[in-house]
Design a protein around this motif. Sequence first.
Motif, short mmCIF file in Angstrom:
data_model
loop_
_atom_site.label_atom_id
_atom_site.label_comp_id
_atom_site.label_asym_id
_atom_site.label_seq_id
_atom_site.Cartn_x
_atom_site.Cartn_y
_atom_site.Cartn_z
N GLY A 292 0.83 -1.20 0.00
CA GLY A 292 0.00 0.00 0.00
C GLY A 292 0.86 1.25 0.00
N TRP A 293 0.20 2.37 -0.21
CA TRP A 293 0.88 3.66 -0.29
C TRP A 293 0.23 4.65 0.67
CZ3 TRP A 293 4.84 4.88 -3.82
CH2 TRP A 293 5.12 3.86 -4.77
N GLN A 294 1.04 5.52 1.21
CA GLN A 294 0.51 6.67 1.96
C GLN A 294 0.84 7.93 1.17
OE1 GLN A 294 1.33 7.32 6.32
NE2 GLN A 294 2.24 9.22 5.54
N THR A 295 -0.17 8.75 0.89
CA THR A 295 0.11 10.01 0.20
C THR A 295 0.57 11.04 1.23
OG1 THR A 295 -2.21 10.67 0.43
CG2 THR A 295 -1.57 9.66 -1.66
N ASP A 296 1.71 11.68 0.93
CA ASP A 296 2.19 12.80 1.74
C ASP A 296 2.20 12.40 3.22
OD1 ASP A 296 2.04 15.68 2.98
OD2 ASP A 296 2.31 16.09 0.87
N ASN A 297 2.05 13.34 4.11
CA ASN A 297 1.97 13.05 5.54
C ASN A 297 1.18 14.15 6.22
OD1 ASN A 297 3.24 11.28 7.82
ND2 ASN A 297 3.39 13.39 8.56
N GLU A 298 0.08 13.77 6.85
CA GLU A 298 -0.73 14.70 7.66
C GLU A 298 -0.96 16.03 6.96
OE1 GLU A 298 0.93 14.99 11.61
OE2 GLU A 298 -0.09 13.16 12.20
N TYR A 299 -1.81 16.01 5.94
CA TYR A 299 -2.18 17.25 5.25
C TYR A 299 -2.62 18.30 6.26
CZ TYR A 299 -2.36 14.80 0.72
OH TYR A 299 -2.05 14.11 -0.42
N TRP B 177 -5.22 7.36 10.64
CA TRP B 177 -5.03 8.57 11.43
C TRP B 177 -3.95 8.34 12.47
CZ3 TRP B 177 -6.35 10.26 16.56
CH2 TRP B 177 -6.88 9.26 17.38
N ASP B 178 -3.45 9.44 13.02
CA ASP B 178 -2.30 9.39 13.92
C ASP B 178 -2.76 9.68 15.33
OD1 ASP B 178 -0.96 8.85 11.62
OD2 ASP B 178 -0.12 10.85 11.36
N SER B 179 -2.66 8.67 16.18
CA SER B 179 -3.30 8.72 17.49
C SER B 179 -2.28 9.03 18.59
CB SER B 179 -3.98 7.38 17.76
OG SER B 179 -4.65 7.43 18.99
N TYR B 180 -2.40 10.24 19.13
CA TYR B 180 -1.51 10.69 20.20
C TYR B 180 -2.36 11.13 21.39
CZ TYR B 180 2.07 10.27 16.70
OH TYR B 180 2.92 9.75 15.76
N PRO B 181 -2.96 10.16 22.09
CA PRO B 181 -4.00 10.50 23.07
C PRO B 181 -3.55 11.44 24.18
CG PRO B 181 -4.04 8.15 22.57
CD PRO B 181 -2.82 8.71 21.91
N ARG C 36 -13.27 1.34 6.42
CA ARG C 36 -11.91 0.80 6.55
C ARG C 36 -10.97 1.86 7.11
NH1 ARG C 36 -9.46 -2.43 1.68
NH2 ARG C 36 -8.17 -3.09 3.45
N PHE C 37 -10.32 1.54 8.24
CA PHE C 37 -9.32 2.49 8.74
C PHE C 37 -8.20 1.79 9.49
CE2 PHE C 37 -9.52 3.28 13.39
CZ PHE C 37 -10.57 2.45 13.74
N TRP C 38 -7.09 2.48 9.55
CA TRP C 38 -5.92 2.08 10.33
C TRP C 38 -5.59 3.19 11.32
CZ3 TRP C 38 -0.88 -0.11 7.88
CH2 TRP C 38 -1.16 -1.20 7.03
N VAL C 39 -4.89 2.82 12.38
CA VAL C 39 -4.13 3.83 13.10
C VAL C 39 -2.73 3.74 12.51
CG1 VAL C 39 -3.16 4.53 15.30
CG2 VAL C 39 -5.52 3.72 15.17
N GLY D 63 -12.70 -1.17 15.25
CA GLY D 63 -12.70 -1.61 13.85
C GLY D 63 -11.42 -1.35 13.08
N ALA D 64 -10.36 -0.87 13.75
CA ALA D 64 -9.09 -0.65 13.03
C ALA D 64 -8.61 -1.96 12.44
CB ALA D 64 -8.03 -0.08 13.96
N GLU D 65 -8.09 -1.89 11.21
CA GLU D 65 -7.54 -3.11 10.61
C GLU D 65 -6.12 -3.34 11.10
OE1 GLU D 65 -7.93 -2.88 6.33
OE2 GLU D 65 -10.09 -2.57 6.49
N VAL D 66 -5.40 -2.24 11.32
CA VAL D 66 -4.00 -2.33 11.77
C VAL D 66 -3.72 -1.16 12.72
CG1 VAL D 66 -1.59 -2.11 11.00
CG2 VAL D 66 -3.19 -3.46 9.65
N VAL D 67 -2.94 -1.43 13.76
CA VAL D 67 -2.44 -0.36 14.61
C VAL D 67 -0.93 -0.33 14.45
CG1 VAL D 67 -2.25 0.53 16.97
CG2 VAL D 67 -4.31 -0.72 16.27
N SER D 68 -0.44 0.80 13.97
CA SER D 68 0.98 0.90 13.64
C SER D 68 1.62 1.95 14.55
CB SER D 68 1.05 1.29 12.15
OG SER D 68 2.28 1.88 11.85
N TYR D 69 2.68 1.57 15.21
CA TYR D 69 3.29 2.46 16.22
C TYR D 69 4.24 3.46 15.56
CZ TYR D 69 1.47 -1.12 19.29
OH TYR D 69 0.63 -1.99 19.93
#
Length: 649
Positions: free
Chosen positions: A135-142, A263-267, A307-310, A343-349
Amino acid sequence: MLGVCYYPEHWPEVWWPDDARRMREMGISFVRIGEFAWSRYEPRRGQYEWEWLDRAIDVLGKAGLKVVLGTPTATPPKWLLDEYPEIAPVDAHGNIRGFGSRRHYTFSSEIYRDESCRIVEIMALRYGQNPAIVGWQTDNEYGCHDTVLSWGREDLKAFQAWLRRNYQTTDQLNEAWGNVFWSMEVQDFEQISLPNLAVTEANPAARLDFWRFQSSQVASYNKLQCDIIRKHSPGRWITHNFMGFFNEFDHWPVGEQIDIASWDSYPTGFVERFPFSEEERNRWAETSHPDIAPFHHDLYRGVGRGRFWVMEQQPGPVNWAPWNPVPKPGMIRLWTWEALAHGAEVVSYFRWRQATSAQEQMHSGLNLPGLSELSVGGQEATRTGKELQEIGSLPDTEQAPVAIVYDYEAYWMTRIQPHAADFRYEELVFHFYESARRLGLDVDLVPPGASLEGYKLVLVPSLPHVSEKALKAFENAKGFVLYGPRSGSRTRNGATPEGLAPGPLRELAGLRITQVSSLRPGLSDPVKGKASGLGIRWREYAETGATVLAKFANGDPALTAKNKHHYLACLPDEKLLGNVMAHICRQAGLKTTKLPPHIRLRRRGKYIFAFNYGDKPWKASNLGKVILGSNLVAPQAVAIWRASSKTDK
Ligand code: GAL
């Protein structure tokens, strides 16, 4: 279901194989790389150095990791800015925001669009069919670091062209913006300036259009990248990593362009950013507030159409908030399970190893700074990886009983003309969400106009502009609907609707708003009736033929109902909101469970998850067969049950 963000370019190449092996050992399957490495891909114009990336992808792939490749456009290299200084964004005061960190470009620069397409195409051609790339990620945090609204010459040119396309004639624009007021009329699109640097408040309609324009620039920029990647990288998905509490551009259309939202989760960082009281902030400093991460999981599940990931999960302290505490032991595991429950498919640190130089040295990683030794967060992630292996796949996520209609334009409109210094759309929505979740309910977030079929309760915290599509969806809703203050109070151009607020909702909700009042801190208006509490900050004066369920002190309607359509004519304090929610849930026939402030539940198919954000154990009763943890959920712990029958769900 676990992943990690990795920067091979930060570490000696001889470390890569061992890093990859250790990732696999701890149950990590996905690795995101490459999103900031332009200066290493192309150190000088046209001089490409891909061999190191070839080798990195090869090492990771051979270890069995699936690679998500980021396009590097969030960090244009110095030579490019030197060649074309006009790429840089400009702040609202007219200052250039220069090179030296990241996101130093404006979405309106045609040159930057071309340069982005160039680098993305080269990468997509080179790696698009690489078997390790999934998979691809476009850019970073528009938009991160306040970069959606840029106020330079490139922006002005593009804004004028956008206005010309949208309005065709200046007469139509003058009419739409109400430019006769204060002699703001123009006779040529080139006379239009950006709505900053005016003597006093610039025309709100111009500001709204400028925001819409910049938001559409983000979407069209993202689409450029998506189209190139799709062309050269068949069978791979595309994501973008969105942010928390970020409303500067409309995420719904960008979500439609990609395959998976992330999305980027920084609680803990978000606790510092959200307008909590100091008391609440202290209470949640080391665990975060129990609705912060879940709110975003539910939002981005919606943005990703299921469909979403962290993409970036905080693994310990962050570095960017005013205070950056170490999360309480157990929280990294809790946040991971919680994302999966939603429902996250993947949690990526974020990130594999803590950096030893530059801006983010103080940001934790799964490994200690510069070492191959797990941090506390790394140990918790390892434990979670083992648990995931034991439990196996999780059931599918189902539609929730409650929907919140979430609208980015509502945020812009209320920011542009707040009328009360503390009318904050994002806070209002969050409190509606919190209040439903305190009753043990699962919530979906949907865009205005989405089908509301299957929802027993629809919450519309505020929707100033109600489009025809949104109105249709409300008319067709079979469940109960609750509209909050300012709903229907504006036309698409930000003008007052004919016949007054709530505009198109007047018939459905059966009322008319004749005045609005903002209440200073310390002032409030008590509400009594089927739901009691206080109206704070904002109070409306309504005339209604509908049923009045609760009244303000002087007898004016505060909560009304016409059939299933309810209207709340103020900003509620916590008590009033809780009571309104409980009342309407009862009417809607929703099964609720009053939860303590630090406990949350979430279902995923037949699985029920509980999360304890507090400092006392919580005893759960009759939730089904224990899959993980126990019926006594310890502080910062997680429990999972399989519901024994349909009725437990
Ligand atoms: C995110 C960003 C990452 C890193 C991280 C630190 O906003 O995408 O690159 O900066 O924050 O918390």
